[in-house]
Design a protein around this motif. Structure first.
Motif, PDB file in Angstrom:
ATOM      1  N   ASP A  94       1.082  -1.154  -0.099  1.00  0.00           N
ATOM      2  CA  ASP A  94      -0.057  -0.175   0.014  1.00  0.00           C
ATOM      3  C   ASP A  94       1.092   1.042   0.091  1.00  0.00           C
ATOM      4  OD1 ASP A  94      -1.618   1.837   0.324  1.00  0.00           O
ATOM      5  OD2 ASP A  94      -2.063   1.455   2.334  1.00  0.00           O
ATOM      6  N   GLY A  95       1.301   1.838  -1.098  1.00  0.00           N
ATOM      7  CA  GLY A  95       2.020   3.103  -1.002  1.00  0.00           C
ATOM      8  C   GLY A  95       3.785   2.140  -1.314  1.00  0.00           C
ATOM      9  N   ILE A  96       5.024   3.410  -1.480  1.00  0.00           N
ATOM     10  CA  ILE A  96       5.737   3.163  -1.171  1.00  0.00           C
ATOM     11  C   ILE A  96       6.209   3.596   0.007  1.00  0.00           C
ATOM     12  CG2 ILE A  96       8.458   3.341  -2.339  1.00  0.00           C
ATOM     13  CD1 ILE A  96       6.931   4.496  -4.730  1.00  0.00           C
ATOM     14  N   VAL A 101      15.140   2.318  -0.610  1.00  0.00           N
ATOM     15  CA  VAL A 101      16.064   3.759  -0.541  1.00  0.00           C
ATOM     16  C   VAL A 101      15.975   4.392  -1.584  1.00  0.00           C
ATOM     17  CG1 VAL A 101      18.688   3.371  -0.852  1.00  0.00           C
ATOM     18  CG2 VAL A 101      17.366   1.760   1.025  1.00  0.00           C
ATOM     19  N   PRO A 102      16.001   5.532  -2.080  1.00  0.00           N
ATOM     20  CA  PRO A 102      15.710   5.844  -3.365  1.00  0.00           C
ATOM     21  C   PRO A 102      17.509   5.638  -4.278  1.00  0.00           C
ATOM     22  CG  PRO A 102      15.963   7.728  -1.457  1.00  0.00           C
ATOM     23  CD  PRO A 102      16.411   6.433  -0.854  1.00  0.00           C
ATOM     24  N   ALA A 103      17.122   5.644  -5.011  1.00  0.00           N
ATOM     25  CA  ALA A 103      18.042   5.153  -6.100  1.00  0.00           C
ATOM     26  C   ALA A 103      18.718   3.424  -6.143  1.00  0.00           C
ATOM     27  CB  ALA A 103      19.221   6.045  -6.875  1.00  0.00           C
ATOM     28  N   ASP A 132       5.349 -10.628  -4.953  1.00  0.00           N
ATOM     29  CA  ASP A 132       5.537 -10.813  -3.084  1.00  0.00           C
ATOM     30  C   ASP A 132       6.387  -9.190  -3.051  1.00  0.00           C
ATOM     31  OD1 ASP A 132       3.280 -12.291  -2.950  1.00  0.00           O
ATOM     32  OD2 ASP A 132       4.452 -14.108  -2.903  1.00  0.00           O
ATOM     33  N   TYR A 133       6.522  -8.266  -2.906  1.00  0.00           N
ATOM     34  CA  TYR A 133       7.161  -6.976  -3.086  1.00  0.00           C
ATOM     35  C   TYR A 133       6.283  -6.002  -2.135  1.00  0.00           C
ATOM     36  CZ  TYR A 133       5.560  -4.059  -6.273  1.00  0.00           C
ATOM     37  OH  TYR A 133       5.815  -3.540  -7.247  1.00  0.00           O
ATOM     38  N   SER A 134       7.307  -5.009  -1.807  1.00  0.00           N
ATOM     39  CA  SER A 134       7.028  -4.215  -0.855  1.00  0.00           C
ATOM     40  C   SER A 134       6.607  -3.084  -1.537  1.00  0.00           C
ATOM     41  CB  SER A 134       8.407  -3.342   0.287  1.00  0.00           C
ATOM     42  OG  SER A 134       8.235  -5.008   1.112  1.00  0.00           O
ATOM     43  N   GLY A 135       6.280  -2.751  -2.543  1.00  0.00           N
ATOM     44  CA  GLY A 135       5.851  -1.894  -3.806  1.00  0.00           C
ATOM     45  C   GLY A 135       6.723  -0.685  -4.100  1.00  0.00           C
ATOM     46  N   TYR A 136       8.281  -1.041  -3.936  1.00  0.00           N
ATOM     47  CA  TYR A 136       8.992  -0.406  -4.667  1.00  0.00           C
ATOM     48  C   TYR A 136       9.074   0.051  -6.466  1.00  0.00           C
ATOM     49  CZ  TYR A 136      11.353  -1.615  -0.306  1.00  0.00           C
ATOM     50  OH  TYR A 136      12.117  -2.041   1.097  1.00  0.00           O
ATOM     51  N   PRO A 137       9.337   0.806  -6.585  1.00  0.00           N
ATOM     52  CA  PRO A 137       9.464   1.599  -8.073  1.00  0.00           C
ATOM     53  C   PRO A 137      10.761   0.370  -8.503  1.00  0.00           C
ATOM     54  CG  PRO A 137      10.532   3.254  -6.831  1.00  0.00           C
ATOM     55  CD  PRO A 137       9.514   2.624  -6.333  1.00  0.00           C
ATOM     56  N   ASP A 138      11.735  -0.212  -7.943  1.00  0.00           N
ATOM     57  CA  ASP A 138      12.841   0.022  -9.185  1.00  0.00           C
ATOM     58  C   ASP A 138      12.591  -1.938  -8.912  1.00  0.00           C
ATOM     59  OD1 ASP A 138      13.676  -0.315  -6.440  1.00  0.00           O
ATOM     60  OD2 ASP A 138      15.239   0.966  -6.522  1.00  0.00           O
ATOM     61  N   PHE A 143      11.615  -1.570 -15.059  1.00  0.00           N
ATOM     62  CA  PHE A 143      12.602  -1.192 -14.934  1.00  0.00           C
ATOM     63  C   PHE A 143      13.921  -1.670 -15.334  1.00  0.00           C
ATOM     64  CE2 PHE A 143      16.156  -1.251 -11.726  1.00  0.00           C
ATOM     65  CZ  PHE A 143      16.820  -0.059 -12.072  1.00  0.00           C
ATOM     66  N   ILE A 144      13.857  -2.785 -15.089  1.00  0.00           N
ATOM     67  CA  ILE A 144      14.655  -4.059 -15.785  1.00  0.00           C
ATOM     68  C   ILE A 144      15.082  -3.525 -17.439  1.00  0.00           C
ATOM     69  CG2 ILE A 144      15.035  -6.177 -15.965  1.00  0.00           C
ATOM     70  CD1 ILE A 144      15.646  -5.030 -13.270  1.00  0.00           C
ATOM     71  N   ASP A 145      13.741  -3.329 -18.046  1.00  0.00           N
ATOM     72  CA  ASP A 145      14.213  -2.954 -19.368  1.00  0.00           C
ATOM     73  C   ASP A 145      14.529  -1.678 -19.535  1.00  0.00           C
ATOM     74  OD1 ASP A 145      12.530  -5.057 -20.109  1.00  0.00           O
ATOM     75  OD2 ASP A 145      10.431  -4.567 -20.210  1.00  0.00           O
ATOM     76  N   GLY A 146      14.131  -0.673 -18.824  1.00  0.00           N
ATOM     77  CA  GLY A 146      14.958   0.983 -19.171  1.00  0.00           C
ATOM     78  C   GLY A 146      16.886   0.246 -18.543  1.00  0.00           C
ATOM     79  N   PHE A 147      17.010  -0.492 -17.090  1.00  0.00           N
ATOM     80  CA  PHE A 147      18.628  -0.054 -17.063  1.00  0.00           C
ATOM     81  C   PHE A 147      18.993  -1.580 -18.028  1.00  0.00           C
ATOM     82  CE2 PHE A 147      21.953  -1.534 -15.187  1.00  0.00           C
ATOM     83  CZ  PHE A 147      22.636  -0.217 -14.700  1.00  0.00           C
ATOM     84  N   GLU A 148      18.447  -2.193 -19.007  1.00  0.00           N
ATOM     85  CA  GLU A 148      19.570  -2.897 -19.877  1.00  0.00           C
ATOM     86  C   GLU A 148      19.665  -1.959 -20.745  1.00  0.00           C
ATOM     87  OE1 GLU A 148      17.755  -6.170 -22.958  1.00  0.00           O
ATOM     88  OE2 GLU A 148      17.788  -7.579 -20.948  1.00  0.00           O
TER      89      GLU A 148
END
Length: 235
Positions: A94-96, A101-103, A132-138, A143-148
């Motif tokens: 529910d939200g971030i 941890v920023p970036a 099953d994660y805490s809502g992190y945008p990264d 994100f993975i596609d963008g970093f690649e």
């Protein structure tokens, strides 16, 4: 290890997810170069666990590098901010949460990319998960596609024709799926530390998001929970 095995850099935090990723990379025939980062996290027992995991699962090499994210703060993992627990009324996803941890994943993957280019490796592995994660945008596929894409634009190797791949084999797996995969691959989860506020001996609090997700994963998988908890048990 087959000397002809293709090298790969695997980010290893010491937790259950990255341990399974390392085992998957090995199963795929890679010569694994494990990378951990001391970034100013609340405790270092997870880094001790990362060293155990790297040795246990046959990494060719394990490096731990230092990046001072505590000097920025802004996270419950790198600043004097309380870690959310199951007692404070918040809901996972529910939200971030304040444990973001920023970036962080951008920085960790950038370090992995730098080492990979030196090694002549084009495969990077990380344990991000969007189920099953805490809502992190990264931790999202985007994100993975963008970093690649960035990796192939920003490096000498990429410009000269090498093709970097960022592998996130756990992306669409539940924690139960991850636990089962680790069991199949021979991962000793008792050697891993996932807790956001583990003690110096690596014992888990049993109440933070990471602990709750991990415990539920073992329960759903029907696998006994090997985690060492403060006080001896969860709850």
């Amino acid at each position: 290890m087959n000397k002809a095995a293709k090298p790969a850099v695997v980010l290893v935090s010491g937790g259950m997810d990255s341990a399974v990723v390392l085992a998957i990379a090995r199963e795929q025939g890679h010569a694994v170069h494990a990378l951990s980062v001391r970034y100013g996290q609340r405790h270092t027992s997870e880094l001790d666990a990362a060293d155990r995991v790297a040795r246990m699962l046959g990494a060719v090499q394990h490096k731990t590098v230092n990046v001072d994210l505590r000097s920025f703060g802004g996270s419950a993992l790198t600043d004097d901010i309380a870690v959310p627990t199951d007692a404070d009324g918040h809901a996972i996803g529910d939200g971030i949460p304040s444990t973001y941890v920023p970036a962080r994943n951008t920085i960790l993957l950038a370090l992995a990319l730098g080492w990979a280019e030196v090694l002549g490796a084009t495969d990077l592995f990380c344990g991000v998960n969007a189920v099953d994660y805490s809502g992190y945008p990264d931790c999202r596929p985007e994100f993975i596609d963008g970093f690649e894409a960035l990796a192939n634009l920003a490096t000498k190797a990429g410009v000269e024709g090498s093709r970097f791949r960022v592998h996130a084999p756990l992306m669409h797996m539940s924690k139960a799926d991850i636990a089962r995969a680790g069991q199949r691959l021979g991962v000793d989860f008792s050697q891993t530390v996932s807790c956001y506020q583990a003690d110096a001996d690596g014992r888990a609090c049993g109440h933070c998001d990471a602990c709750c997700l991990r415990a539920q994963g073992f329960t759903d998988a029907g696998i006994p929970d090997p985690t060492r908890y403060v006080g001896g048990a969860i709850g």
